[in-house]
Design a protein around this motif. Structure first.
Motif, PDB file in Angstrom:
ATOM      1  N   ARG A 194     -44.761  -4.992 -26.281  1.00 31.62           N
ATOM      2  CA  ARG A 194     -43.899  -6.590 -26.902  1.00 31.62           C
ATOM      3  C   ARG A 194     -42.415  -5.640 -27.904  1.00 31.62           C
ATOM      4  O   ARG A 194     -42.519  -6.242 -28.407  1.00 31.62           O
ATOM      5  CB  ARG A 194     -45.280  -6.537 -28.148  1.00 31.62           C
ATOM      6  CG  ARG A 194     -45.969  -6.837 -27.774  1.00 31.62           C
ATOM      7  CD  ARG A 194     -46.197  -8.830 -27.129  1.00 31.62           C
ATOM      8  NE  ARG A 194     -45.524  -9.349 -27.091  1.00 31.62           N
ATOM      9  CZ  ARG A 194     -45.751 -10.149 -27.151  1.00 31.62           C
ATOM     10  NH1 ARG A 194     -46.928 -10.661 -27.662  1.00 31.62           N
ATOM     11  NH2 ARG A 194     -44.920 -11.231 -27.623  1.00 31.62           N
ATOM     12  N   PHE A 195     -42.106  -5.302 -26.850  1.00 27.87           N
ATOM     13  CA  PHE A 195     -40.231  -5.180 -27.227  1.00 27.87           C
ATOM     14  C   PHE A 195     -39.279  -6.900 -27.410  1.00 27.87           C
ATOM     15  O   PHE A 195     -38.324  -6.616 -28.295  1.00 27.87           O
ATOM     16  CB  PHE A 195     -39.885  -4.017 -26.067  1.00 27.87           C
ATOM     17  CG  PHE A 195     -40.000  -2.737 -26.578  1.00 27.87           C
ATOM     18  CD1 PHE A 195     -40.070  -1.969 -27.452  1.00 27.87           C
ATOM     19  CD2 PHE A 195     -40.451  -2.105 -25.203  1.00 27.87           C
ATOM     20  CE1 PHE A 195     -40.074  -0.621 -27.685  1.00 27.87           C
ATOM     21  CE2 PHE A 195     -40.883  -0.432 -25.362  1.00 27.87           C
ATOM     22  CZ  PHE A 195     -40.791   0.143 -26.915  1.00 27.87           C
ATOM     23  N   ASP A 196     -40.149  -7.088 -27.276  1.00 32.34           N
ATOM     24  CA  ASP A 196     -39.623  -8.624 -27.230  1.00 32.34           C
ATOM     25  C   ASP A 196     -39.889  -9.257 -28.740  1.00 32.34           C
ATOM     26  O   ASP A 196     -38.854  -9.747 -29.463  1.00 32.34           O
ATOM     27  CB  ASP A 196     -39.824 -10.235 -26.534  1.00 32.34           C
ATOM     28  CG  ASP A 196     -41.571 -10.054 -26.837  1.00 32.34           C
ATOM     29  OD1 ASP A 196     -42.034  -8.758 -26.836  1.00 32.34           O
ATOM     30  OD2 ASP A 196     -42.289 -11.006 -26.742  1.00 32.34           O
ATOM     31  N   ARG A 197     -40.706  -9.057 -29.486  1.00 30.76           N
ATOM     32  CA  ARG A 197     -40.330  -8.980 -30.899  1.00 30.76           C
ATOM     33  C   ARG A 197     -40.187  -8.140 -31.635  1.00 30.76           C
ATOM     34  O   ARG A 197     -39.677  -8.133 -32.547  1.00 30.76           O
ATOM     35  CB  ARG A 197     -43.245  -8.890 -31.479  1.00 30.76           C
ATOM     36  CG  ARG A 197     -43.817  -9.408 -30.725  1.00 30.76           C
ATOM     37  CD  ARG A 197     -44.697  -8.940 -30.852  1.00 30.76           C
ATOM     38  NE  ARG A 197     -45.993  -9.519 -31.035  1.00 30.76           N
ATOM     39  CZ  ARG A 197     -47.528 -10.326 -31.146  1.00 30.76           C
ATOM     40  NH1 ARG A 197     -47.556  -8.415 -31.320  1.00 30.76           N
ATOM     41  NH2 ARG A 197     -48.005 -11.277 -30.831  1.00 30.76           N
ATOM     42  N   LEU A 198     -39.867  -6.550 -31.754  1.00 29.86           N
ATOM     43  CA  LEU A 198     -38.568  -5.712 -32.099  1.00 29.86           C
ATOM     44  C   LEU A 198     -37.632  -6.220 -31.776  1.00 29.86           C
ATOM     45  O   LEU A 198     -36.078  -6.302 -32.808  1.00 29.86           O
ATOM     46  CB  LEU A 198     -38.543  -4.275 -31.505  1.00 29.86           C
ATOM     47  CG  LEU A 198     -37.972  -3.285 -31.908  1.00 29.86           C
ATOM     48  CD1 LEU A 198     -38.139  -3.214 -33.429  1.00 29.86           C
ATOM     49  CD2 LEU A 198     -38.069  -2.035 -30.643  1.00 29.86           C
ATOM     50  N   ILE A 199     -37.509  -7.015 -31.137  1.00 33.03           N
ATOM     51  CA  ILE A 199     -36.069  -7.472 -30.385  1.00 33.03           C
ATOM     52  C   ILE A 199     -35.794  -8.583 -31.524  1.00 33.03           C
ATOM     53  O   ILE A 199     -34.238  -9.408 -32.695  1.00 33.03           O
ATOM     54  CB  ILE A 199     -35.271  -7.995 -28.962  1.00 33.03           C
ATOM     55  CG1 ILE A 199     -35.123  -7.066 -27.691  1.00 33.03           C
ATOM     56  CG2 ILE A 199     -34.229  -8.715 -29.202  1.00 33.03           C
ATOM     57  CD1 ILE A 199     -35.289  -6.976 -27.082  1.00 33.03           C
ATOM     58  N   SER A 200     -36.591  -9.547 -31.409  1.00 37.62           N
ATOM     59  CA  SER A 200     -36.985 -10.761 -32.447  1.00 37.62           C
ATOM     60  C   SER A 200     -36.563 -10.102 -33.884  1.00 37.62           C
ATOM     61  O   SER A 200     -36.081 -10.932 -34.674  1.00 37.62           O
ATOM     62  CB  SER A 200     -37.420 -11.527 -32.246  1.00 37.62           C
ATOM     63  OG  SER A 200     -37.838 -12.029 -30.800  1.00 37.62           O
ATOM     64  N   ALA A 201     -37.418  -9.330 -34.184  1.00 41.40           N
ATOM     65  CA  ALA A 201     -37.582  -8.769 -36.114  1.00 41.40           C
ATOM     66  C   ALA A 201     -35.520  -8.017 -35.962  1.00 41.40           C
ATOM     67  O   ALA A 201     -35.532  -8.565 -36.576  1.00 41.40           O
ATOM     68  CB  ALA A 201     -38.496  -7.696 -35.501  1.00 41.40           C
ATOM     69  N   PHE A 202     -35.201  -7.342 -34.855  1.00 38.21           N
ATOM     70  CA  PHE A 202     -33.951  -6.813 -34.935  1.00 38.21           C
ATOM     71  C   PHE A 202     -32.748  -7.978 -35.625  1.00 38.21           C
ATOM     72  O   PHE A 202     -31.819  -8.493 -36.247  1.00 38.21           O
ATOM     73  CB  PHE A 202     -33.588  -6.103 -33.882  1.00 38.21           C
ATOM     74  CG  PHE A 202     -31.850  -5.627 -34.593  1.00 38.21           C
ATOM     75  CD1 PHE A 202     -31.981  -4.848 -35.316  1.00 38.21           C
ATOM     76  CD2 PHE A 202     -31.179  -6.262 -32.989  1.00 38.21           C
ATOM     77  CE1 PHE A 202     -30.744  -4.098 -34.916  1.00 38.21           C
ATOM     78  CE2 PHE A 202     -29.814  -5.571 -33.358  1.00 38.21           C
ATOM     79  CZ  PHE A 202     -29.544  -5.540 -33.821  1.00 38.21           C
ATOM     80  N   ALA A 203     -33.142  -9.745 -34.615  1.00 41.87           N
ATOM     81  CA  ALA A 203     -31.963 -10.372 -34.002  1.00 41.87           C
ATOM     82  C   ALA A 203     -32.254 -11.054 -35.854  1.00 41.87           C
ATOM     83  O   ALA A 203     -31.223 -11.588 -36.554  1.00 41.87           O
ATOM     84  CB  ALA A 203     -32.160 -11.351 -33.286  1.00 41.87           C
ATOM     85  N   ARG A 204     -33.362 -11.300 -36.831  1.00 41.50           N
ATOM     86  CA  ARG A 204     -33.682 -11.778 -37.694  1.00 41.50           C
ATOM     87  C   ARG A 204     -33.759 -11.152 -38.444  1.00 41.50           C
ATOM     88  O   ARG A 204     -33.918 -11.954 -40.080  1.00 41.50           O
ATOM     89  CB  ARG A 204     -35.675 -12.656 -37.258  1.00 41.50           C
ATOM     90  CG  ARG A 204     -35.540 -13.314 -36.551  1.00 41.50           C
ATOM     91  CD  ARG A 204     -37.019 -14.109 -35.825  1.00 41.50           C
ATOM     92  NE  ARG A 204     -36.191 -14.277 -35.040  1.00 41.50           N
ATOM     93  CZ  ARG A 204     -38.020 -15.358 -33.308  1.00 41.50           C
ATOM     94  NH1 ARG A 204     -38.691 -15.019 -34.674  1.00 41.50           N
ATOM     95  NH2 ARG A 204     -37.694 -15.382 -32.713  1.00 41.50           N
ATOM     96  N   SER A 205     -33.363  -9.378 -38.640  1.00 40.22           N
ATOM     97  CA  SER A 205     -33.557  -9.660 -39.917  1.00 40.22           C
ATOM     98  C   SER A 205     -32.122  -9.078 -41.203  1.00 40.22           C
ATOM     99  O   SER A 205     -31.820  -8.335 -41.971  1.00 40.22           O
ATOM    100  CB  SER A 205     -33.559  -7.707 -39.906  1.00 40.22           C
ATOM    101  OG  SER A 205     -32.821  -7.588 -38.673  1.00 40.22           O
TER     102      SER A 205
END
Length: 353
Positions: A194-205
């Protein structure tokens, strides 16, 4: 010293089970045991974990047997190989390996079943039923944390549950300075991670430039993840690094300031042990007892907003990163290879009693 056989469905793919198997094999061989790592079939893209192995390495089939005749031939090869090894301990590293190997192990071997997942993951798929059916009759069933061993003993009625964590292959002398604006993700680029979640979290952080997210690993999700980074507006700040040799990972941890783990499920992820040993703080979804034993900043599984908030908090404070990094290194002490090998030798002594 005794002989120890590790049987894997696939011993050489890039993955945590394989890395742990080769690390344990090298460590036990270094202590004088005769160690054999057996892969039931050849990896499509083999990854080399140990440069100078002290153990024996075998591959039974070039591919997964596709019919009964091929399977029978592979079973005969495996039985002949095991028959040439002095009886000792046969460690089967997954439910699939237990199903395939247990009836081929010659008399005199002490059969041991490992499970590299968590109880929660097993409960959600076929693994729990298989472990209930096949592990109870083994000499020992080995899980990654005390929490998981207790859960399997209590809820799967296993009388032989034992806890042994994954080991660190090496103990680094240096700790990361935590001043490089980089979040690190490590693992196969496959759906379960689920690296998509890590990318999303990075983008929204809210983490500002020049912070970047570096993803180390390869897999079938790479192009989909690139597109996801584009949609999240961070394509220029997500760096896909591909595979990095095991010997090169120390440099990667030393150049990171935070490690993120957003997997759907995990047992005891080696990335948390390695990053902790280098003094790099981690943010992870709370998906197992193993993650709780090694991770630090834990958020509810799948809660991308909470994950993003913690990434932002750590990126904003080098003091907090260093405080957590020192704590991570102290936690990682328990997973040093010597300690874990001591645990395996205690397990062997227990089985022999």
């Amino acid at each position: 010293m005794s002989s120890v056989v590790f049987a894997c469905v696939d011993a050489d793919t890039l993955g945590g089970v394989q890395q742990v198997t080769h690390t344990l094999a090298q460590g036990l061989a270094g202590r004088g045991h005769e160690v054999h790592v057996i892969g039931l079939h050849r990896a499509r893209s083999p990854f080399r974990y140990v440069d100078r192995p002290r153990y024996h390495h075998h591959v039974i089939s070039r591919a997964e047997p596709g019919n009964r005749l091929a399977r029978a031939r592979a079973d005969r090869r495996l039985r002949r190989l095991l028959g040439r090894i002095e009886p000792g301990y046969a460690v089967m590293t997954s439910p699939s390996a237990v199903i395939r190997v247990r009836d081929l192990v010659p008399a005199g071997f002490r059969p041991i079943g490992q499970y590299h997942g968590s109880y929660d993951h097993a409960r959600g798929c076929w693994h729990l039923g298989s472990i209930r059916k096949h592990y109870a009759d083994l000499d020992q069933a080995v899980f990654l944390s005390e929490d998981d061993a207790w859960s399997f003993a209590e809820h799967a009625l296993l009388p032989n549950a034992w806890a042994l964590p994954n080991p660190l292959a090496h103990w680094p002398e240096r700790m990361a300075a935590l001043d490089v604006p980089r979040v690190l993700g490590v693992g196969r680029l496959e759906g379960v991670k689920r690296f998509d979640r890590l990318i999303s979290a990075f983008a929204r952080s809210g983490v500002p430039e020049p912070w970047e997210l570096h993803l180390i690993g390869d897999g079938g999700e790479r192009e989909r993840l690139r597109a996801h980074a584009e949609r999240e507006g961070v394509a220029g700040r997500v760096v896909f690094r591909g595979r990095v040799p095991a010997a090169g990972m120390t440099a990667e941890y030393l150049a990171a300031s935070v490690v993120g783990l957003t997997s759907e499920h995990e047992g005891l992820p080696v990335v948390l042990l390695e990053s902790g040993a280098h003094g790099v703080p981690s943010v992870a979804f709370d998906v197992s007892g193993g993650v709780r034993s090694a991770g630090q900043v834990l958020v509810p599984p799948g809660d991308v907003a909470a994950f993003a908030a913690e990434l932002g908090r750590l990126a904003d404070s080098v003091e907090e990163r260093r405080r957590l990094g020192a704590d991570a290194r102290a936690r990682a002490e328990a997973f040093r290879l010597g300690h874990v090998l001591d645990g395996w030798e205690r397990l062997f002594a227990h089985v022999d009693r």
